[in-house]
Design a protein around this motif. Structure first.
Motif, PDB file in Angstrom:
ATOM      1  N   GLU A  51       0.657  -1.124   0.205  1.00  0.00           N
ATOM      2  CA  GLU A  51       0.293   0.031   0.129  1.00  0.00           C
ATOM      3  C   GLU A  51       0.981   1.363  -0.427  1.00  0.00           C
ATOM      4  O   GLU A  51       0.666   2.438  -1.100  1.00  0.00           O
ATOM      5  N   ARG A  52       1.981   1.516   0.630  1.00  0.00           N
ATOM      6  CA  ARG A  52       2.537   2.708   0.944  1.00  0.00           C
ATOM      7  C   ARG A  52       3.383   2.400  -0.357  1.00  0.00           C
ATOM      8  O   ARG A  52       4.279   4.107  -0.908  1.00  0.00           O
ATOM      9  N   ILE A  53       3.603   2.174  -1.065  1.00  0.00           N
ATOM     10  CA  ILE A  53       4.561   1.870  -2.297  1.00  0.00           C
ATOM     11  C   ILE A  53       3.806   3.305  -3.390  1.00  0.00           C
ATOM     12  O   ILE A  53       3.805   3.603  -4.226  1.00  0.00           O
ATOM     13  N   ILE A  54       2.130   3.022  -3.448  1.00  0.00           N
ATOM     14  CA  ILE A  54       1.950   4.078  -4.381  1.00  0.00           C
ATOM     15  C   ILE A  54       2.107   5.742  -3.990  1.00  0.00           C
ATOM     16  O   ILE A  54       2.260   6.346  -4.393  1.00  0.00           O
ATOM     17  N   GLU A  55       2.600   5.242  -2.611  1.00  0.00           N
ATOM     18  CA  GLU A  55       2.476   7.335  -2.098  1.00  0.00           C
ATOM     19  C   GLU A  55       3.853   7.002  -2.420  1.00  0.00           C
ATOM     20  O   GLU A  55       4.410   8.109  -2.491  1.00  0.00           O
ATOM     21  N   PHE A  56       4.995   6.078  -1.817  1.00  0.00           N
ATOM     22  CA  PHE A  56       6.988   6.050  -2.282  1.00  0.00           C
ATOM     23  C   PHE A  56       6.936   6.894  -3.565  1.00  0.00           C
ATOM     24  O   PHE A  56       7.724   7.985  -3.923  1.00  0.00           O
ATOM     25  N   CYS A  57       6.004   6.120  -4.481  1.00  0.00           N
ATOM     26  CA  CYS A  57       6.690   6.127  -6.006  1.00  0.00           C
ATOM     27  C   CYS A  57       5.281   7.531  -6.498  1.00  0.00           C
ATOM     28  O   CYS A  57       5.151   7.381  -7.432  1.00  0.00           O
ATOM     29  N   LYS A  58       4.469   7.266  -5.794  1.00  0.00           N
ATOM     30  CA  LYS A  58       3.454   8.171  -6.725  1.00  0.00           C
ATOM     31  C   LYS A  58       2.923   7.901  -7.962  1.00  0.00           C
ATOM     32  O   LYS A  58       2.434   7.955  -8.811  1.00  0.00           O
ATOM     33  N   ARG A  59       2.378   6.602  -6.922  1.00  0.00           N
ATOM     34  CA  ARG A  59       1.659   5.721  -8.114  1.00  0.00           C
ATOM     35  C   ARG A  59      -0.069   5.873  -8.737  1.00  0.00           C
ATOM     36  O   ARG A  59      -0.374   6.564  -6.895  1.00  0.00           O
ATOM     37  N   PRO A  60      -0.385   6.078  -9.516  1.00  0.00           N
ATOM     38  CA  PRO A  60      -1.790   6.731  -9.529  1.00  0.00           C
ATOM     39  C   PRO A  60      -2.685   5.798  -9.095  1.00  0.00           C
ATOM     40  O   PRO A  60      -3.764   5.939  -9.913  1.00  0.00           O
ATOM     41  N   PHE A  61      -3.144   5.549  -7.831  1.00  0.00           N
ATOM     42  CA  PHE A  61      -3.837   4.912  -7.523  1.00  0.00           C
ATOM     43  C   PHE A  61      -4.356   5.443  -6.469  1.00  0.00           C
ATOM     44  O   PHE A  61      -3.973   5.442  -5.742  1.00  0.00           O
ATOM     45  N   ARG A  62      -5.777   4.365  -5.741  1.00  0.00           N
ATOM     46  CA  ARG A  62      -6.055   5.455  -4.911  1.00  0.00           C
ATOM     47  C   ARG A  62      -6.325   3.644  -3.454  1.00  0.00           C
ATOM     48  O   ARG A  62      -5.997   4.410  -2.766  1.00  0.00           O
ATOM     49  N   SER A  63      -5.727   2.709  -4.386  1.00  0.00           N
ATOM     50  CA  SER A  63      -5.980   1.250  -3.383  1.00  0.00           C
ATOM     51  C   SER A  63      -5.577   0.446  -4.018  1.00  0.00           C
ATOM     52  O   SER A  63      -4.724   0.437  -5.252  1.00  0.00           O
ATOM     53  N   VAL A  64      -4.518  -0.147  -3.152  1.00  0.00           N
ATOM     54  CA  VAL A  64      -3.480  -1.503  -3.668  1.00  0.00           C
ATOM     55  C   VAL A  64      -4.091  -2.338  -4.341  1.00  0.00           C
ATOM     56  O   VAL A  64      -3.907  -2.950  -5.372  1.00  0.00           O
ATOM     57  N   SER A  65      -5.559  -2.685  -3.961  1.00  0.00           N
ATOM     58  CA  SER A  65      -6.062  -3.471  -4.861  1.00  0.00           C
ATOM     59  C   SER A  65      -6.422  -2.918  -6.183  1.00  0.00           C
ATOM     60  O   SER A  65      -6.120  -3.967  -7.924  1.00  0.00           O
ATOM     61  N   GLU A  66      -6.666  -1.713  -6.313  1.00  0.00           N
ATOM     62  CA  GLU A  66      -6.457  -0.785  -7.749  1.00  0.00           C
ATOM     63  C   GLU A  66      -5.135  -1.622  -8.376  1.00  0.00           C
ATOM     64  O   GLU A  66      -5.224  -1.674  -9.934  1.00  0.00           O
ATOM     65  N   MET A  67      -4.621  -0.594  -7.755  1.00  0.00           N
ATOM     66  CA  MET A  67      -2.746  -1.013  -8.038  1.00  0.00           C
ATOM     67  C   MET A  67      -2.637  -2.424  -8.889  1.00  0.00           C
ATOM     68  O   MET A  67      -2.080  -2.423 -10.367  1.00  0.00           O
ATOM     69  N   ASN A  68      -2.598  -3.269  -8.181  1.00  0.00           N
ATOM     70  CA  ASN A  68      -2.435  -5.012  -8.375  1.00  0.00           C
ATOM     71  C   ASN A  68      -3.457  -5.092 -10.169  1.00  0.00           C
ATOM     72  O   ASN A  68      -2.324  -5.929 -10.438  1.00  0.00           O
ATOM     73  N   ALA A  69      -4.379  -5.005 -10.231  1.00  0.00           N
ATOM     74  CA  ALA A  69      -5.175  -5.412 -10.813  1.00  0.00           C
ATOM     75  C   ALA A  69      -5.024  -4.535 -12.270  1.00  0.00           C
ATOM     76  O   ALA A  69      -4.830  -5.419 -13.547  1.00  0.00           O
ATOM     77  N   ALA A  70      -4.223  -3.542 -12.385  1.00  0.00           N
ATOM     78  CA  ALA A  70      -3.338  -2.620 -13.285  1.00  0.00           C
ATOM     79  C   ALA A  70      -2.262  -3.043 -13.556  1.00  0.00           C
ATOM     80  O   ALA A  70      -1.728  -3.460 -15.048  1.00  0.00           O
ATOM     81  N   ILE A  71      -1.394  -3.291 -12.900  1.00  0.00           N
ATOM     82  CA  ILE A  71      -0.139  -4.377 -13.185  1.00  0.00           C
ATOM     83  C   ILE A  71      -0.938  -5.253 -13.930  1.00  0.00           C
ATOM     84  O   ILE A  71       0.092  -5.730 -15.078  1.00  0.00           O
ATOM     85  N   ILE A  72      -0.910  -6.088 -13.514  1.00  0.00           N
ATOM     86  CA  ILE A  72      -1.525  -7.561 -13.859  1.00  0.00           C
ATOM     87  C   ILE A  72      -1.937  -7.134 -15.485  1.00  0.00           C
ATOM     88  O   ILE A  72      -2.150  -7.957 -16.598  1.00  0.00           O
ATOM     89  N   ALA A  73      -3.017  -6.097 -15.592  1.00  0.00           N
ATOM     90  CA  ALA A  73      -3.660  -5.892 -16.734  1.00  0.00           C
ATOM     91  C   ALA A  73      -2.950  -5.481 -17.653  1.00  0.00           C
ATOM     92  O   ALA A  73      -2.450  -5.834 -19.103  1.00  0.00           O
ATOM     93  N   ASN A  74      -1.980  -4.796 -17.820  1.00  0.00           N
ATOM     94  CA  ASN A  74      -0.755  -4.528 -18.577  1.00  0.00           C
ATOM     95  C   ASN A  74       0.063  -5.206 -19.199  1.00  0.00           C
ATOM     96  O   ASN A  74       1.047  -5.323 -20.081  1.00  0.00           O
TER      97      ASN A  74
END
Length: 125
Positions: A51-74
């Motif tokens: 979860e904190r990597i979103i803040e640390f790296c300024k990843r454009p997501f509201r949640s870790v589950s949204e980030m995980n899904a986007a990575i898999i889709a990419n």
């Protein structure tokens, strides 16, 4: 597959600053750039479940589950079933007993996967 052949929606994702998601990078000199042959893809620092990597790296997501899904889709947008996917460390973040979640994310990615353990993924002992 070469970068210019990526699906249009993947190109739009890249334009929307999602390249910080560590989508796989294709190196023609390392793989075979001809249609129908396997390719080598390389990525690192995916940080599934972190979860904190979103803040640390300024990843454009509201949640870790949204980030995980986007990575898999990419990954599914560009890595083929017969391609080799080299994951160079820091694959996921979580407790040691979260192996079922780690395995789920790992097996959700396409291609023949090769995981190289990173400094954030210490060996079990």
């Amino acid at each position: 597959m070469i970068e210019s052949d990526l699906k249009p929606e993947f190109e739009n994702l890249k334009k929307d600053r999602l390249s910080c998601l560590q989508v796989p990078t294709y190196y023609p000199e390392a793989g075979i750039a001809q249609e129908g042959n396997m390719a080598n893809w390389y990525t690192a620092d995916l940080h599934f479940g972190h979860e904190r990597i979103i803040e640390f790296c300024k990843r454009p997501f509201r949640s870790v589950s949204e980030m995980n899904a986007a990575i898999i889709a990419n990954f599914h947008a560009c890595v083929g079933h017969d391609d080799d996917l080299w994951i160079l460390g820091d694959f996921a973040f979580g407790r040691a007993d979260d192996t079922a979640r780690f395995e789920c994310w790992f097996h959700s990615l396409p291609g023949r996967k090769h995981l190289i353990i990173g400094n954030g993924n210490p060996p079990r002992g």
